[in-house]
Design a protein around this motif. Structure first.
Motif, PDB file in Angstrom:
ATOM      1  N   ASP A 158       0.815  -1.218   0.000  1.00 47.23           N
ATOM      2  CA  ASP A 158       0.000   0.000   0.000  1.00 47.23           C
ATOM      3  C   ASP A 158       0.848   1.268   0.000  1.00 47.23           C
ATOM      4  O   ASP A 158       0.415   2.306  -0.506  1.00 47.23           O
ATOM      5  CB  ASP A 158      -0.943   0.008   1.204  1.00 47.23           C
ATOM      6  CG  ASP A 158      -2.296  -0.623   0.881  1.00 47.23           C
ATOM      7  OD1 ASP A 158      -2.463  -1.105  -0.252  1.00 47.23           O
ATOM      8  OD2 ASP A 158      -3.175  -0.630   1.774  1.00 47.23           O
ATOM      9  N   GLN A 161       1.725   1.655  -3.525  1.00 48.89           N
ATOM     10  CA  GLN A 161       0.537   2.078  -4.275  1.00 48.89           C
ATOM     11  C   GLN A 161       0.242   3.561  -4.050  1.00 48.89           C
ATOM     12  O   GLN A 161      -0.158   4.273  -4.982  1.00 48.89           O
ATOM     13  CB  GLN A 161      -0.686   1.243  -3.869  1.00 48.89           C
ATOM     14  CG  GLN A 161      -0.553  -0.247  -4.105  1.00 48.89           C
ATOM     15  CD  GLN A 161      -0.521  -0.667  -5.572  1.00 48.89           C
ATOM     16  OE1 GLN A 161       0.084   0.006  -6.400  1.00 48.89           O
ATOM     17  NE2 GLN A 161      -1.151  -1.794  -5.884  1.00 48.89           N
ATOM     18  N   ALA A 162       0.431   4.025  -2.822  1.00 52.99           N
ATOM     19  CA  ALA A 162       0.182   5.441  -2.549  1.00 52.99           C
ATOM     20  C   ALA A 162       1.170   6.320  -3.310  1.00 52.99           C
ATOM     21  O   ALA A 162       0.787   7.360  -3.871  1.00 52.99           O
ATOM     22  CB  ALA A 162       0.274   5.707  -1.045  1.00 52.99           C
ATOM     23  N   ARG A 170      -0.008   2.341 -10.613  1.00 46.78           N
ATOM     24  CA  ARG A 170      -0.116   1.371  -9.523  1.00 46.78           C
ATOM     25  C   ARG A 170       0.729   0.150  -9.864  1.00 46.78           C
ATOM     26  O   ARG A 170       1.113  -0.059 -11.028  1.00 46.78           O
ATOM     27  CB  ARG A 170      -1.559   0.934  -9.315  1.00 46.78           C
ATOM     28  CG  ARG A 170      -2.212   0.306 -10.549  1.00 46.78           C
ATOM     29  CD  ARG A 170      -3.490  -0.421 -10.218  1.00 46.78           C
ATOM     30  NE  ARG A 170      -3.188  -1.642  -9.476  1.00 46.78           N
ATOM     31  CZ  ARG A 170      -4.083  -2.272  -8.713  1.00 46.78           C
ATOM     32  NH1 ARG A 170      -5.300  -1.780  -8.579  1.00 46.78           N
ATOM     33  NH2 ARG A 170      -3.754  -3.381  -8.086  1.00 46.78           N
ATOM     34  N   ASP A 174      -2.400  -7.342  -6.570  1.00 49.79           N
ATOM     35  CA  ASP A 174      -2.910  -6.751  -5.325  1.00 49.79           C
ATOM     36  C   ASP A 174      -3.534  -7.829  -4.443  1.00 49.79           C
ATOM     37  O   ASP A 174      -4.754  -7.968  -4.397  1.00 49.79           O
ATOM     38  CB  ASP A 174      -3.926  -5.645  -5.619  1.00 49.79           C
ATOM     39  CG  ASP A 174      -5.112  -6.159  -6.425  1.00 49.79           C
ATOM     40  OD1 ASP A 174      -5.002  -7.250  -7.023  1.00 49.79           O
ATOM     41  OD2 ASP A 174      -6.154  -5.488  -6.450  1.00 49.79           O
ATOM     42  N   HIS A 178      -2.853  -6.497   0.965  1.00 52.33           N
ATOM     43  CA  HIS A 178      -2.096  -5.356   0.433  1.00 52.33           C
ATOM     44  C   HIS A 178      -1.766  -4.298   1.479  1.00 52.33           C
ATOM     45  O   HIS A 178      -0.813  -3.551   1.331  1.00 52.33           O
ATOM     46  CB  HIS A 178      -2.874  -4.711  -0.713  1.00 52.33           C
ATOM     47  CG  HIS A 178      -4.262  -4.290  -0.353  1.00 52.33           C
ATOM     48  ND1 HIS A 178      -4.548  -3.107   0.275  1.00 52.33           N
ATOM     49  CD2 HIS A 178      -5.458  -4.912  -0.530  1.00 52.33           C
ATOM     50  CE1 HIS A 178      -5.846  -3.010   0.462  1.00 52.33           C
ATOM     51  NE2 HIS A 178      -6.428  -4.096  -0.004  1.00 52.33           N
ATOM     52  N   ALA A 179      -2.553  -4.228   2.552  1.00 51.42           N
ATOM     53  CA  ALA A 179      -2.312  -3.196   3.567  1.00 51.42           C
ATOM     54  C   ALA A 179      -1.135  -3.534   4.465  1.00 51.42           C
ATOM     55  O   ALA A 179      -0.687  -2.666   5.230  1.00 51.42           O
ATOM     56  CB  ALA A 179      -3.563  -2.989   4.423  1.00 51.42           C
ATOM     57  N   GLU A 400     -11.817  -9.160   0.439  1.00 47.66           N
ATOM     58  CA  GLU A 400     -10.528  -8.926   1.095  1.00 47.66           C
ATOM     59  C   GLU A 400     -10.453  -9.616   2.450  1.00 47.66           C
ATOM     60  O   GLU A 400      -9.399 -10.088   2.865  1.00 47.66           O
ATOM     61  CB  GLU A 400     -10.285  -7.429   1.258  1.00 47.66           C
ATOM     62  CG  GLU A 400      -9.963  -6.730  -0.053  1.00 47.66           C
ATOM     63  CD  GLU A 400      -9.451  -5.319   0.166  1.00 47.66           C
ATOM     64  OE1 GLU A 400      -9.291  -4.927   1.337  1.00 47.66           O
ATOM     65  OE2 GLU A 400      -9.213  -4.620  -0.828  1.00 47.66           O
ATOM     66  N   ALA A 586      -1.540  -3.496   9.696  1.00 45.32           N
ATOM     67  CA  ALA A 586      -1.814  -2.507   8.656  1.00 45.32           C
ATOM     68  C   ALA A 586      -1.768  -1.095   9.238  1.00 45.32           C
ATOM     69  O   ALA A 586      -2.129  -0.866  10.396  1.00 45.32           O
ATOM     70  CB  ALA A 586      -3.186  -2.769   8.037  1.00 45.32           C
ATOM     71  N   VAL A 590      -3.917   4.678   6.697  1.00 47.35           N
ATOM     72  CA  VAL A 590      -4.272   4.373   5.308  1.00 47.35           C
ATOM     73  C   VAL A 590      -5.568   3.583   5.253  1.00 47.35           C
ATOM     74  O   VAL A 590      -6.467   3.878   4.465  1.00 47.35           O
ATOM     75  CB  VAL A 590      -3.143   3.576   4.619  1.00 47.35           C
ATOM     76  CG1 VAL A 590      -3.551   3.172   3.203  1.00 47.35           C
ATOM     77  CG2 VAL A 590      -1.858   4.380   4.600  1.00 47.35           C
ATOM     78  N   THR A 591      -5.696   2.572   6.119  1.00 45.69           N
ATOM     79  CA  THR A 591      -6.844   1.673   6.051  1.00 45.69           C
ATOM     80  C   THR A 591      -8.077   2.226   6.754  1.00 45.69           C
ATOM     81  O   THR A 591      -9.195   1.824   6.453  1.00 45.69           O
ATOM     82  CB  THR A 591      -6.507   0.321   6.693  1.00 45.69           C
ATOM     83  OG1 THR A 591      -6.220   0.508   8.091  1.00 45.69           O
ATOM     84  CG2 THR A 591      -5.295  -0.310   6.031  1.00 45.69           C
TER      85      THR A 591
END
Length: 988
Positions: A158, A161-162, A170, A174, A178-179, A400, A586, A590-591
């Motif tokens: 992640d 990805q950010a 990207r 995934d 991913h986190a 997920e 995680a 973000v999450t």
């Protein structure tokens, strides 16, 4: 293709150790690892510390041989347990060769680990476990024009990805982890994920690798690079095998990806090393390809009678080029509804199995059109197209969370990996699923299938009897391997073989292919130091299982602790709910989740929910962690647990570490002297009642800095803390002296019980007064139960593990409230943590008590009651900006949905924070926790309050949240009742 298992002894295949399975012998100059004997361990640790320049005491913990640390790293997300001798945390890339040099000199195995989310047992090892996620976690460079990124191996997907997302790019694969999963781990397992159907596997997206092989040689592996000595000859010797047995379909992940060495495939060593599970080289860095996703997406949900029928539809959908094509079983959806509530699952078309398909386009209209074209070829009339947005995200979250939620069967029994991610060519998927269901019935097993149906990959966890009858695992796995081979498939479709499937490779591959695997391993790791027991010379699939070695941890005496009803009263079984997926690792910034607050600050596995669960599992094992609930390792693991209960909601496996911590403290200290803070903070309602006799005097004493600091130290608390002022007029006194308000002009709605907790009574009576005003204005006659003695829920006794005392208080409270609950009178709680006790802990501490169950069912939050009133409209809050901090226990047990809906109906502009405030009851007050407590606040509530616009109100129903905000940023929070009773004036 099915292979015979060779000669059999005691029901197990006997391996001859010949060239097919042998990864090579140790060179004469390399010493044999001494199997962790004390002398060997001391020498190994000393050498490692010297090589890394770490002093003998090692306060940094970079080289940690402690039993607690070894317990944390003894398992990954698989069924296996292999305690390491020592865990090492390299500070930079240059530390890694130094670690390998020591391992080579001492003959010590080396296993490299990222986030530890490996499901096949490929991230555990018997010697040194090297965690690259702690410090080697940077995106080194990102070139948006070339669409490439160079990363360290411990960087979380992640994070990449950010960074890529800021340029409209990207990384393609995934996985659902991913986190928290790392790029190094994805490279090790050749991870794929939901969108691999569009973007390929990790191997398809790796351009170059910087690696260190088992000989200590550093290599740059990439297409066009000069191959290392011996590789060209190896490839020529195995050309026929590589062309015929490997790379037959995209999800053929089992074994080594040696097809990438073929000249027609570019002779790419980097891609061949992807998926080698750390058995050939340690990844020091990687350059990866980035892709540009479509500008817009849409989702179509397709319903079918069963999962096999859904799989039959896949070949017709693949030509549409979907971004994702996932299968979802109705039983998994039912588990989601039970775990997260009915509202967690949006409306689905009719069916018992679904395909979740994502389509892309240049615009939302193009994406919707693509989704509708997919639906037209789906072979079913049960279709639903969902635009990109919250509803689509809720549907994808089901997928997920699949691995964690599928950790329980539809009947609520534990389910385990072991046959987790087999894959077949997509055109064979329906037939494979039908045969697989027959195999499950024959072995009397159950599980919930789901997965990447577009690529033919099926995930399933099974109620394998690993604890009571582990002998049943082997025969099932042998037949399952034969079945997938008969369908032309792969034992693993994305997680690698590890310890779970390495021994089964001869059911899928010919002796020539196995010989090629062994030869490839020998080229790069001739001494078999790197992750031994995996892929080449594999350990038996039923060796090193974690559950068979675990002993039950029932309550010392019936009815003395938590019932742990969902785990048969066994703390060991409860701890084994943690299957190691690492959701607790995680980054919540973000999450948006709440767990695990202390890990967010320390980034130490010890302070993750998973790390704590692993220590409790080792307590059940009794080898690394000894001494019962009072073991020092258990105390260290639980020390920074805030008892926030966030894991009870955010962990898909249902791990409730707050409950386990209370249970452990109860067992460790029952009928024994306790830490002084247990008396000072655990008995807080008692001291509050005493203070209420002379609150002015008590407050005056506590206002004197020297006296306050001395009292805090004496009570086992941090002297830097403030002490909230006691109310001059407690709520109960105000209630006795008040004049009943008039309710004329308001339609009568009957009685409502206002349960006033100890915090509202002693510290925040204004909250209670405001609640009376709001409820009266809504047409209720407010009733406050009268009677001698306290009406405390025992929360502070629970958090300090004084469960006998908590149970006594709950029985008193139930006697007060049960008559109202049985009569159907709603009971409103004001303090979220206390209300959560009645909704959750109450029935666990008083199991089988009908009155307790009635009270638990009758308790409401203020927002829940108000939003249930037909036609009721809240006071207007138009123009009011609110920063809302939900209490952790509210998030975990009660939910914030009703509050959010109420504020939206009132017209407020609300920003809802995620994460704990950091005080969490008694945690932030106790000595030794202050720095972590404040650091947690600075990541969340403090930063949000400072960034809020002028005039914004802080909404915090939790007394601890308001206390923390006042201490850290000097802002007074307000309870929802106060906000509704006296709406703030919006800024001009």
């Amino acid at each position: 293709m099915k292979r015979d298992g060779g000669p059999v002894r005691d029901g197990r295949p006997v391996r001859d150790g010949g060239p097919v399975r042998d990864g090579g012998h140790r060179r004469a100059g390399v010493r044999q690892f001494r199997d962790g004997r004390p002398g060997g361990r001391v020498e190994l640790v000393g050498r490692l510390r010297a090589a890394l320049g770490v002093p003998p005491g090692d306060p940094s913990g970079l080289v940690d041989p402690s039993p607690r640390r070894r317990a944390e790293y003894a398992s990954d997300a698989s069924n296996y347990r292999v305690p390491p001798v020592v865990v090492v945390f390299p500070r930079d890339v240059d530390d890694i060769p130094a670690v390998l040099d020591v391992c080579r000199a001492t003959g010590t195995p080396l296993t490299t680990r990222g986030a530890g989310t490996s499901i096949a047992g490929n991230a555990v090892g018997p010697g040194v476990v090297m965690d690259l996620s702690r410090h080697l976690d940077r995106v080194v460079a990102l070139d948006p024009d070339a669409r490439t990124a160079t990363v360290q191996p411990g960087v979380v997907l992640d994070v990449l990805q950010a960074a890529a997302g800021r340029h409209g790019l990207r990384f393609g694969p995934d996985p659902s982890t991913h986190a928290r999963c790392t790029l190094g781990g994805m490279i090790g397992n050749n991870a794929c994920g939901t969108r691999a159907i569009a973007y390929g596997r990790t191997s398809d997206n790796v351009l170059a690798l910087d690696v260190l092989d088992g000989t200590g040689r550093r290599l740059r592996a990439a297409a066009g690079e000069e191959p290392p000595p011996g590789l060209a000859a190896f490839t020529r010797a195995h050309l026929a095998t590589l062309r015929t047995e490997l790379g037959r379909f995209p999800r053929q992940v089992s074994g080594y990806g040696l097809e990438h060495l073929l000249p027609e495939r570019g002779g790419d060593l980097a891609k061949a090393l992807v998926g080698s599970e750390g058995t050939c080289a340690v990844v020091l860095g990687a350059t990866v390809r980035l892709v540009a996703p479509p500008m817009a997406t849409a989702m179509v949900v397709l319903g079918y009678p069963d999962m096999a029928t859904a799989a039959d539809a896949v070949p017709a959908l693949r030509p549409h080029g979907p971004l994702a094509l996932e299968g979802m079983d109705a039983r998994l959806v039912d588990i989601v509804r039970r775990h997260r509530g009915p509202g967690a699952v949006p409306a689905l078309p009719a069916g018992a199995g679904w395909l979740f398909v994502e389509a892309g386009g240049d615009t939302p209209a193009h994406a919707l059109a693509a989704a509708r074209r997919l639906a037209a070829d789906a072979g079913t009339a049960a279709t639903r197209v969902v635009e990109s947005g919250p509803e689509a995200r809720a549907l994808w979250r089901i997928r997920e969370d699949g691995a964690g939620l599928a950790g329980r069967t539809a009947d609520g029994e534990p389910a385990w990996p072991g046959w987790e991610d087999a894959a077949v060519p997509p055109e064979r998927l329906g037939a494979y699923l039908r045969d697989f269901e027959e195999l499950l019935r024959a072995h009397r097993l159950a599980g919930v299938p789901y997965g990447h149906f577009g690529d033919g990959c099926v995930h399933i966890r099974l109620d394998l009897p690993l604890a009571r009858a582990p002998r049943l695992l082997r025969p099932f796995l042998l037949e399952a391997a034969d079945l997938v081979a008969a369908h032309g498939g792969s034992l693993s479709g994305e997680h690698g073989d590890g310890r779970a499937r390495g021994e089964l490779l001869d059911r899928m591959y010919s002796p020539a292919a196995l010989d090629a695997f062994a030869g490839f391993k020998r080229l790069f790791d001739p001494d078999d130091l790197l992750n031994p027991g995996v892929l080449v010379r594999p350990r038996p699939v039923d060796a090193d299982l974690r559950l068979p070695a675990a002993h039950a941890l029932p309550a010392p005496a019936p009815g003395t602790g938590f019932a742990l009803a969902h785990d048969g009263g066994d703390l060991a079984r409860a701890a084994h709910r943690c299957v190691g997926l690492g959701t607790c690792r995680a980054d919540t910034s973000v999450t948006g989740g709440f767990m695990c607050p202390s890990f967010q600050v320390t980034r130490d596995e010890k302070d993750s929910t998973r790390g704590r669960a692993r220590v409790l599992q080792e307590l059940a094992n009794g080898t690394l962690v000894r001494g019962g609930a009072g073991a020092a390792e258990v105390g260290e693991a639980l020390d920074l647990c805030l008892s926030c209960k966030a894991c009870a909601r955010d962990c898909a496996a249902g791990v409730d570490m707050a409950t386990y911590k209370s249970e452990v403290l109860h067992r460790a200290y029952r009928r024994r002297p306790r830490p002084v803070s247990h008396y000072a903070l655990g008995w807080l309602p008692r001291w509050s009642r005493l203070a209420a006799r002379a609150p002015t005097l008590v407050n005056a004493v506590l206002a004197r800095r020297g006296a306050r600091r001395a009292l805090l130290r004496l009570g086992g608390m941090d002297p830097r803390r403030d002490v909230p002022a006691f109310a001059a007029r407690p709520f109960s006194r105000w209630w006795r002296e008040r004049r009943a308000p008039s309710t004329s002009g308001v339609p009568p709605r009957g009685d409502v019980v206002l349960w006033v907790d100890s915090f509202t009574e002693a510290f925040s009576p204004g909250v209670g007064r405001a609640a009376v005003e709001v409820l009266t204005a809504a047409g209720y006659r407010v009733v406050v139960p009268a009677g001698p003695g306290p009406v405390c829920c025992g929360l502070t006794w629970i958090t300090t593990g004084q469960l006998d005392g908590a149970r006594r208080r709950l029985r008193t409270l139930v006697r007060r409230l049960a008559p109202y609950a049985r009569a159907g009178t709603p009971i409103v709680g004001l303090e979220p943590s206390c209300t959560a006790v009645l909704r959750g802990d109450l029935v666990e501490l008083l199991p089988g008590d009908a009155d307790a169950a009635a009270v638990a069912a009758g308790v409401r939050t203020l927002a829940e009651l108000l939003t249930s009133i037909p036609g009721w409209a809240p006071p207007r809050l138009d123009g009011t900006r609110i920063v809302a901090q939900p209490h952790c226990h509210q998030h975990a047990v009660l939910g914030f949905t009703a509050d959010r809906d109420l504020l939206a109906a009132a017209g407020a502009d609300v920003r809802v924070l995620a994460g704990c405030c950091g005080l969490a009851g008694n945690f932030g007050m106790e000595a030794g926790h202050y720095d972590v407590s404040v650091a947690i606040a600075e990541r969340g509530i403090a930063a949000a309050v400072r960034a809020a616009p002028a005039g914004a109100a802080l909404l915090a129903d939790g007394f601890s949240c308001r206390t923390q905000a006042a201490h850290v940023v000097g802002v007074s929070g307000r309870h929802l009742a106060e906000l509704l009773a006296a709406p703030p004036t919006p800024p001009p």
